[in-house]
Design an enzyme around this catalytic site. Structure first.
Site, short mmCIF file in Angstrom:
data_model
loop_
_atom_site.label_atom_id
_atom_site.label_comp_id
_atom_site.label_asym_id
_atom_site.label_seq_id
_atom_site.Cartn_x
_atom_site.Cartn_y
_atom_site.Cartn_z
N ARG A 1 -3.41 9.20 -11.17
CA ARG A 1 -2.97 10.55 -11.57
C ARG A 1 -1.89 10.98 -10.60
NH1 ARG A 1 -6.61 15.75 -12.94
NH2 ARG A 1 -6.67 14.63 -14.90
N LYS B 1 2.28 8.98 5.27
CA LYS B 1 3.21 8.36 6.24
C LYS B 1 4.55 8.06 5.60
CE LYS B 1 -0.58 5.80 8.43
NZ LYS B 1 -1.13 4.44 8.55
N ARG C 1 -13.36 16.00 -13.42
CA ARG C 1 -13.89 15.18 -14.51
C ARG C 1 -13.25 13.81 -14.63
NH1 ARG C 1 -15.44 19.73 -15.49
NH2 ARG C 1 -13.38 20.22 -14.72
N THR C 2 -11.93 13.79 -14.63
CA THR C 2 -11.27 12.50 -14.90
C THR C 2 -11.63 11.51 -13.81
OG1 THR C 2 -9.50 13.71 -15.96
CG2 THR C 2 -9.06 11.42 -15.44
N HIS D 1 -1.81 12.82 -21.00
CA HIS D 1 -3.15 12.58 -20.47
C HIS D 1 -3.91 11.71 -21.49
CE1 HIS D 1 -6.76 12.92 -18.30
NE2 HIS D 1 -6.78 14.21 -18.05
C1 NCD Z 1 -7.10 18.58 -17.69
C2 NCD Z 1 -5.94 18.03 -16.89
O1 NCD Z 1 -6.10 17.62 -15.74
O2 NCD Z 1 -4.88 18.00 -17.47
N1 NCD Z 1 -8.34 18.32 -17.12
C3 NCD Z 1 -8.95 17.12 -17.33
O3 NCD Z 1 -8.45 16.09 -16.98
N2 NCD Z 1 -10.10 17.11 -18.00
C4 NCD Z 1 -6.93 19.96 -18.14
C5 NCD Z 1 -6.57 21.02 -17.14
O4 NCD Z 1 -6.46 20.77 -15.95
O5 NCD Z 1 -6.42 22.15 -17.59
#
Ligand code: NCD
Length: 322
Positions: A105, A84, A55-56, A133
Protein backbone atom coordinates in the site's frame (compact mmCIF):
# COMPACT_ATOMS: atom_id res chain seq x y z
CA UNK A 1 -8.13 -20.43 -13.57
CA UNK A 2 -4.41 -19.87 -13.80
CA UNK A 3 -3.35 -16.76 -11.96
CA UNK A 4 0.04 -18.18 -10.98
CA UNK A 5 2.76 -15.54 -10.90
CA UNK A 6 0.43 -12.69 -11.92
CA UNK A 7 0.31 -9.28 -10.22
CA UNK A 8 -2.94 -7.62 -9.13
CA UNK A 9 -2.59 -3.87 -9.73
CA UNK A 10 -5.97 -2.72 -11.06
CA UNK A 11 -9.47 -3.99 -10.39
CA UNK A 12 -9.89 -4.89 -14.07
CA UNK A 13 -6.72 -7.00 -14.33
CA UNK A 14 -8.58 -10.31 -14.08
CA UNK A 15 -11.22 -11.60 -16.49
CA UNK A 16 -14.83 -12.11 -15.44
CA UNK A 17 -14.19 -15.88 -15.42
CA UNK A 18 -11.12 -15.45 -13.23
CA UNK A 19 -13.10 -13.28 -10.82
CA UNK A 20 -15.81 -15.90 -10.64
CA UNK A 21 -13.27 -18.65 -9.96
CA UNK A 22 -11.87 -16.54 -7.10
CA UNK A 23 -15.38 -16.15 -5.66
CA UNK A 24 -15.93 -19.92 -5.89
CA UNK A 25 -12.59 -20.60 -4.22
CA UNK A 26 -13.29 -18.03 -1.47
CA UNK A 27 -16.66 -19.72 -0.86
CA UNK A 28 -14.97 -23.10 -0.57
CA UNK A 29 -12.33 -21.72 1.83
CA UNK A 30 -15.04 -20.10 3.97
CA UNK A 31 -17.00 -23.36 4.09
CA UNK A 32 -14.08 -25.77 4.62
CA UNK A 33 -11.27 -23.69 6.20
CA UNK A 34 -9.58 -26.81 7.60
CA UNK A 35 -8.82 -28.08 4.09
CA UNK A 36 -6.71 -24.97 3.46
CA UNK A 37 -4.96 -24.49 6.79
CA UNK A 38 -1.57 -25.80 5.67
CA UNK A 39 -1.64 -24.97 2.00
CA UNK A 40 0.85 -22.07 2.36
CA UNK A 41 3.17 -23.88 4.76
CA UNK A 42 6.72 -22.68 4.08
CA UNK A 43 5.55 -19.64 2.10
CA UNK A 44 6.29 -16.07 3.15
CA UNK A 45 4.24 -12.98 2.39
CA UNK A 46 5.90 -9.55 2.60
CA UNK A 47 3.49 -6.84 3.70
CA UNK A 48 4.78 -3.34 2.87
CA UNK A 49 2.41 -0.65 4.12
CA UNK A 50 3.57 2.91 3.46
CA UNK A 51 0.16 4.25 4.49
CA UNK A 52 -2.09 3.53 7.51
CA UNK A 53 -4.42 0.54 7.34
CA UNK A 54 -6.41 -1.67 9.69
CA UNK A 55 -8.60 -4.03 7.68
CA UNK A 56 -6.55 -4.47 4.56
CA UNK A 57 -3.29 -5.14 6.39
CA UNK A 58 -4.81 -7.29 9.12
CA UNK A 59 -6.97 -9.25 6.72
CA UNK A 60 -3.96 -10.04 4.52
CA UNK A 61 -2.05 -11.01 7.66
CA UNK A 62 -4.88 -13.20 8.91
CA UNK A 63 -5.40 -14.66 5.42
CA UNK A 64 -1.77 -15.77 5.08
CA UNK A 65 -1.65 -17.15 8.64
CA UNK A 66 -4.93 -19.05 8.21
CA UNK A 67 -3.35 -20.68 5.16
CA UNK A 68 -0.38 -21.80 7.24
CA UNK A 69 2.08 -19.24 5.85
CA UNK A 70 4.09 -16.52 7.56
CA UNK A 71 4.24 -12.76 7.18
CA UNK A 72 7.13 -10.30 7.27
CA UNK A 73 7.09 -6.56 6.64
CA UNK A 74 6.20 -3.21 8.13
CA UNK A 75 3.10 -1.18 8.84
CA UNK A 76 5.00 2.01 9.49
CA UNK A 77 7.50 3.04 6.79
CA UNK A 78 9.40 5.14 9.37
CA UNK A 79 10.77 1.96 10.92
CA UNK A 80 11.96 0.60 7.56
CA UNK A 81 14.95 1.72 5.46
CA UNK A 82 12.51 4.06 3.72
CA UNK A 83 13.39 6.47 6.54
CA UNK A 84 17.07 6.24 5.47
CA UNK A 85 16.10 7.24 1.96
CA UNK A 86 15.80 3.83 0.30
CA UNK A 87 13.62 3.79 -2.82
CA UNK A 88 10.50 1.61 -3.01
CA UNK A 89 12.08 -0.18 -5.98
CA UNK A 90 15.14 -1.20 -3.94
CA UNK A 91 13.00 -2.27 -0.97
CA UNK A 92 10.86 -4.45 -3.23
CA UNK A 93 13.83 -6.04 -4.97
CA UNK A 94 15.33 -6.84 -1.57
CA UNK A 95 12.07 -8.30 -0.31
CA UNK A 96 11.96 -10.45 -3.45
CA UNK A 97 14.99 -12.31 -2.03
CA UNK A 98 13.08 -13.25 1.13
CA UNK A 99 9.40 -13.64 0.24
CA UNK A 100 7.14 -15.50 -2.20
CA UNK A 101 4.52 -12.78 -2.61
CA UNK A 102 4.34 -9.09 -1.76
CA UNK A 103 1.45 -6.84 -0.75
CA UNK A 104 1.97 -3.09 -0.99
CA UNK A 105 0.00 0.00 0.00
CA UNK A 106 1.33 3.44 -0.88
CA UNK A 107 -0.09 6.99 -0.59
CA UNK A 108 0.95 7.82 -4.17
CA UNK A 109 -0.87 6.50 -7.24
CA UNK A 110 0.95 3.93 -9.42
CA UNK A 111 3.84 3.24 -7.01
CA UNK A 112 2.87 -0.49 -6.79
CA UNK A 113 2.59 -0.57 -10.61
CA UNK A 114 6.14 0.74 -10.98
CA UNK A 115 7.43 -1.51 -8.21
CA UNK A 116 6.03 -4.57 -10.01
CA UNK A 117 8.21 -3.90 -13.04
CA UNK A 118 10.74 -6.76 -13.45
CA UNK A 119 9.63 -8.29 -10.14
CA UNK A 120 9.73 -12.09 -10.20
CA UNK A 121 7.17 -12.65 -7.42
CA UNK A 122 3.49 -11.60 -7.51
CA UNK A 123 2.73 -8.11 -6.22
CA UNK A 124 -0.70 -7.15 -4.92
CA UNK A 125 -1.75 -3.50 -4.86
CA UNK A 126 -3.40 -2.92 -1.48
CA UNK A 127 -4.30 0.68 -2.35
CA UNK A 128 -2.33 3.34 -4.25
CA UNK A 129 -3.33 6.86 -3.23
CA UNK A 130 -6.73 7.89 -4.52
CA UNK A 131 -6.28 5.67 -7.56
CA UNK A 132 -7.24 2.00 -7.03
CA UNK A 133 -7.99 -0.60 -4.38
CA UNK A 134 -8.42 -3.86 -6.28
CA UNK A 135 -8.55 -6.24 -3.30
CA UNK A 136 -11.32 -4.19 -1.71
CA UNK A 137 -13.20 -4.72 -4.97
CA UNK A 138 -12.67 -8.47 -4.58
CA UNK A 139 -14.16 -8.24 -1.07
CA UNK A 140 -17.02 -6.13 -2.44
CA UNK A 141 -17.99 -8.42 -5.31
CA UNK A 142 -17.86 -11.48 -3.06
CA UNK A 143 -20.18 -9.70 -0.61
CA UNK A 144 -22.60 -8.63 -3.34
CA UNK A 145 -22.58 -12.16 -4.73
CA UNK A 146 -23.21 -13.67 -1.28
CA UNK A 147 -26.29 -11.54 -0.75
CA UNK A 148 -27.64 -11.10 -4.27
CA UNK A 149 -26.47 -14.34 -5.94
CA UNK A 150 -25.60 -12.27 -9.00
CA UNK A 151 -23.32 -9.46 -10.13
CA UNK A 152 -25.53 -8.26 -12.97
CA UNK A 153 -29.00 -6.62 -13.09
CA UNK A 154 -28.22 -4.45 -10.09
CA UNK A 155 -28.83 -0.82 -9.27
CA UNK A 156 -25.92 0.37 -7.18
CA UNK A 157 -25.69 3.66 -5.31
CA UNK A 158 -22.19 4.99 -4.55
CA UNK A 159 -22.38 7.65 -1.86
CA UNK A 160 -19.86 10.07 -0.34
CA UNK A 161 -16.39 10.99 -1.53
CA UNK A 162 -16.39 9.71 -5.10
CA UNK A 163 -13.54 12.00 -6.08
CA UNK A 164 -10.83 10.71 -3.75
CA UNK A 165 -12.26 7.30 -2.74
CA UNK A 166 -10.15 4.59 -4.37
CA UNK A 167 -12.58 1.83 -3.37
CA UNK A 168 -15.39 3.33 -5.45
CA UNK A 169 -13.00 4.02 -8.34
CA UNK A 170 -12.12 0.34 -8.51
CA UNK A 171 -15.61 -1.00 -7.86
CA UNK A 172 -17.53 1.00 -10.50
CA UNK A 173 -15.08 -0.17 -13.18
CA UNK A 174 -15.57 -3.77 -12.19
CA UNK A 175 -19.37 -3.66 -11.84
CA UNK A 176 -19.53 -1.97 -15.24
CA UNK A 177 -18.25 -5.20 -16.80
CA UNK A 178 -21.39 -7.12 -15.79
CA UNK A 179 -24.57 -6.78 -17.82
CA UNK A 180 -27.53 -4.59 -17.06
CA UNK A 181 -26.15 -2.77 -14.02
CA UNK A 182 -26.83 0.92 -13.41
CA UNK A 183 -25.19 3.39 -11.08
CA UNK A 184 -26.46 6.27 -8.98
CA UNK A 185 -23.54 8.45 -7.88
CA UNK A 186 -24.47 10.47 -4.82
CA UNK A 187 -21.98 13.18 -3.83
CA UNK A 188 -21.54 16.91 -3.32
CA UNK A 189 -20.67 18.68 -6.60
CA UNK A 190 -17.03 19.01 -5.56
CA UNK A 191 -16.64 15.31 -4.78
CA UNK A 192 -18.08 13.77 -7.95
CA UNK A 193 -16.43 10.85 -9.73
CA UNK A 194 -13.51 12.09 -11.86
CA UNK A 195 -14.53 12.45 -15.51
CA UNK A 196 -11.68 10.19 -16.62
CA UNK A 197 -13.39 7.35 -14.77
CA UNK A 198 -17.00 8.08 -15.83
CA UNK A 199 -16.11 8.56 -19.50
CA UNK A 200 -15.28 4.85 -19.79
CA UNK A 201 -18.38 3.56 -17.98
CA UNK A 202 -20.84 1.89 -20.38
CA UNK A 203 -23.72 1.29 -17.94
CA UNK A 204 -26.28 4.03 -17.22
CA UNK A 205 -25.01 6.57 -14.66
CA UNK A 206 -27.01 9.19 -12.76
CA UNK A 207 -25.19 11.82 -10.69
CA UNK A 208 -27.17 13.39 -7.84
CA UNK A 209 -26.60 15.25 -4.55
CA UNK A 210 -29.31 13.79 -2.34
CA UNK A 211 -29.26 10.37 -0.77
CA UNK A 212 -32.86 9.95 0.46
CA UNK A 213 -34.50 10.51 -2.94
CA UNK A 214 -32.75 7.56 -4.62
CA UNK A 215 -32.81 5.02 -1.82
CA UNK A 216 -36.09 3.35 -2.68
CA UNK A 217 -34.89 1.50 -5.72
CA UNK A 218 -31.27 0.64 -4.92
CA UNK A 219 -30.14 -2.99 -4.62
CA UNK A 220 -26.82 -1.97 -3.12
CA UNK A 221 -25.96 1.23 -1.26
CA UNK A 222 -22.17 1.65 -1.01
CA UNK A 223 -21.32 4.34 1.57
CA UNK A 224 -17.84 5.88 1.79
CA UNK A 225 -15.86 8.09 4.12
CA UNK A 226 -14.88 11.63 3.16
CA UNK A 227 -11.15 11.08 2.55
CA UNK A 228 -9.74 13.75 4.87
CA UNK A 229 -6.09 12.92 4.15
CA UNK A 230 -6.47 13.52 0.39
CA UNK A 231 -7.89 17.06 0.54
CA UNK A 232 -5.51 19.90 -0.43
CA UNK A 233 -6.33 21.67 2.85
CA UNK A 234 -8.32 21.11 6.03
CA UNK A 235 -10.81 23.92 5.23
CA UNK A 236 -11.89 22.09 2.07
CA UNK A 237 -12.42 18.93 4.12
CA UNK A 238 -14.37 20.77 6.83
CA UNK A 239 -16.81 22.00 4.16
CA UNK A 240 -17.74 18.44 3.23
CA UNK A 241 -17.42 16.62 6.52
CA UNK A 242 -20.70 15.07 7.64
CA UNK A 243 -22.43 15.73 4.30
CA UNK A 244 -24.09 12.28 4.28
CA UNK A 245 -25.15 10.48 7.42
CA UNK A 246 -27.15 7.30 7.00
CA UNK A 247 -29.47 6.83 9.97
CA UNK A 248 -32.03 4.28 11.10
CA UNK A 249 -34.76 6.72 10.03
CA UNK A 250 -33.32 7.06 6.52
CA UNK A 251 -33.13 3.27 6.22
CA UNK A 252 -36.94 3.34 6.09
CA UNK A 253 -36.63 4.68 2.53
CA UNK A 254 -34.62 1.62 1.42
CA UNK A 255 -36.04 -1.61 -0.01
CA UNK A 256 -36.41 -4.71 2.18
CA UNK A 257 -33.48 -6.35 0.45
CA UNK A 258 -31.17 -3.39 -0.20
CA UNK A 259 -27.73 -4.13 1.21
CA UNK A 260 -25.68 -1.36 2.80
CA UNK A 261 -21.94 -1.72 2.26
CA UNK A 262 -18.94 0.33 3.40
CA UNK A 263 -15.25 -0.51 2.99
CA UNK A 264 -14.63 0.89 6.51
CA UNK A 265 -13.27 2.73 8.45
CA UNK A 266 -16.38 4.83 8.97
CA UNK A 267 -16.29 8.24 10.58
CA UNK A 268 -19.87 9.49 10.84
CA UNK A 269 -21.42 8.55 7.51
CA UNK A 270 -23.33 5.58 8.96
CA UNK A 271 -24.90 6.05 12.36
CA UNK A 272 -24.18 3.15 14.73
CA UNK A 273 -27.92 2.49 15.10
CA UNK A 274 -27.88 1.18 11.50
CA UNK A 275 -25.50 -1.64 12.52
CA UNK A 276 -28.29 -3.80 13.91
CA UNK A 277 -30.31 -3.58 10.66
CA UNK A 278 -29.91 -6.93 8.85
CA UNK A 279 -29.39 -4.97 5.62
CA UNK A 280 -26.16 -3.47 7.01
CA UNK A 281 -23.51 -5.91 5.81
CA UNK A 282 -20.24 -3.97 6.22
CA UNK A 283 -18.73 -6.17 8.92
CA UNK A 284 -19.62 -9.27 6.86
CA UNK A 285 -17.94 -7.49 3.97
CA UNK A 286 -14.74 -7.19 6.04
CA UNK A 287 -14.87 -10.95 6.69
CA UNK A 288 -15.55 -11.68 3.03
CA UNK A 289 -12.42 -9.66 2.29
CA UNK A 290 -10.29 -12.05 4.30
CA UNK A 291 -11.62 -15.10 2.42
CA UNK A 292 -11.13 -13.40 -0.95
CA UNK A 293 -7.56 -12.50 0.02
CA UNK A 294 -6.97 -16.14 0.98
CA UNK A 295 -8.26 -17.20 -2.44
CA UNK A 296 -6.08 -14.59 -4.11
CA UNK A 297 -2.87 -15.60 -2.31
CA UNK A 298 -3.42 -19.29 -3.08
CA UNK A 299 -4.13 -18.49 -6.74
CA UNK A 300 -1.22 -16.11 -7.33
CA UNK A 301 1.15 -18.60 -5.70
CA UNK A 302 -0.27 -21.24 -8.05
CA UNK A 303 -0.89 -23.73 -5.25
CA UNK A 304 -2.90 -26.87 -5.86
CA UNK A 305 -6.18 -26.43 -4.06
CA UNK A 306 -8.21 -29.33 -2.67
CA UNK A 307 -11.08 -27.94 -4.72
CA UNK A 308 -9.16 -28.05 -7.99
CA UNK A 309 -7.98 -31.56 -7.19
CA UNK A 310 -11.60 -32.56 -6.81
CA UNK A 311 -12.63 -30.87 -10.07
CA UNK A 312 -9.68 -32.48 -11.89
CA UNK A 313 -10.58 -35.92 -10.49
CA UNK A 314 -14.17 -35.47 -11.58
CA UNK A 315 -13.04 -34.46 -15.09
CA UNK A 316 -10.74 -37.48 -15.27
CA UNK A 317 -13.55 -39.76 -14.14
CA UNK A 318 -15.83 -38.24 -16.78
CA UNK A 319 -13.34 -38.98 -19.58
CA UNK A 320 -12.64 -42.39 -18.09
CA UNK A 321 -8.99 -41.84 -17.02
CA UNK A 322 -9.54 -43.36 -13.57
C1 NCD B 1 -10.44 2.04 2.43
C2 NCD B 1 -9.11 2.54 1.89
O1 NCD B 1 -8.08 2.39 2.52
O2 NCD B 1 -9.17 3.05 0.79
N1 NCD B 1 -10.30 1.20 3.53
C3 NCD B 1 -10.04 -0.13 3.34
O3 NCD B 1 -9.04 -0.50 2.79
N2 NCD B 1 -10.97 -1.00 3.74
C4 NCD B 1 -11.45 3.08 2.60
C5 NCD B 1 -11.12 4.32 3.37
O4 NCD B 1 -10.03 4.47 3.90
O5 NCD B 1 -12.01 5.16 3.45
Amino acid sequence: MNLKGRHLLNSTDFSINELFSLIELAEDIATYPEKYMDICKGKIMASLFYEPSTRTRLSFDAAMKRLGGTVIGFSDPDISSHSKGESVKDTVHTVECYADIVVMRHPEPFVPHRASNKLTIPLINAGDGAHQHPTQTLADIFTIYMYKKRLSDLKIGFCGDLKYGRTVHSLIKTMDRYSNNSFVCISPDNLKYPQEILKDIQSPVKEINELETCMEDLDVLYMTRIQKERFPNIEEYEKHKGCYILTKEKMKFAKKDTIVMHPLPRVDEIHESVDEDPRAVYFKQAKAGMYMRMALIVSLLGLDTPRENKIQKKKEQEVGIC
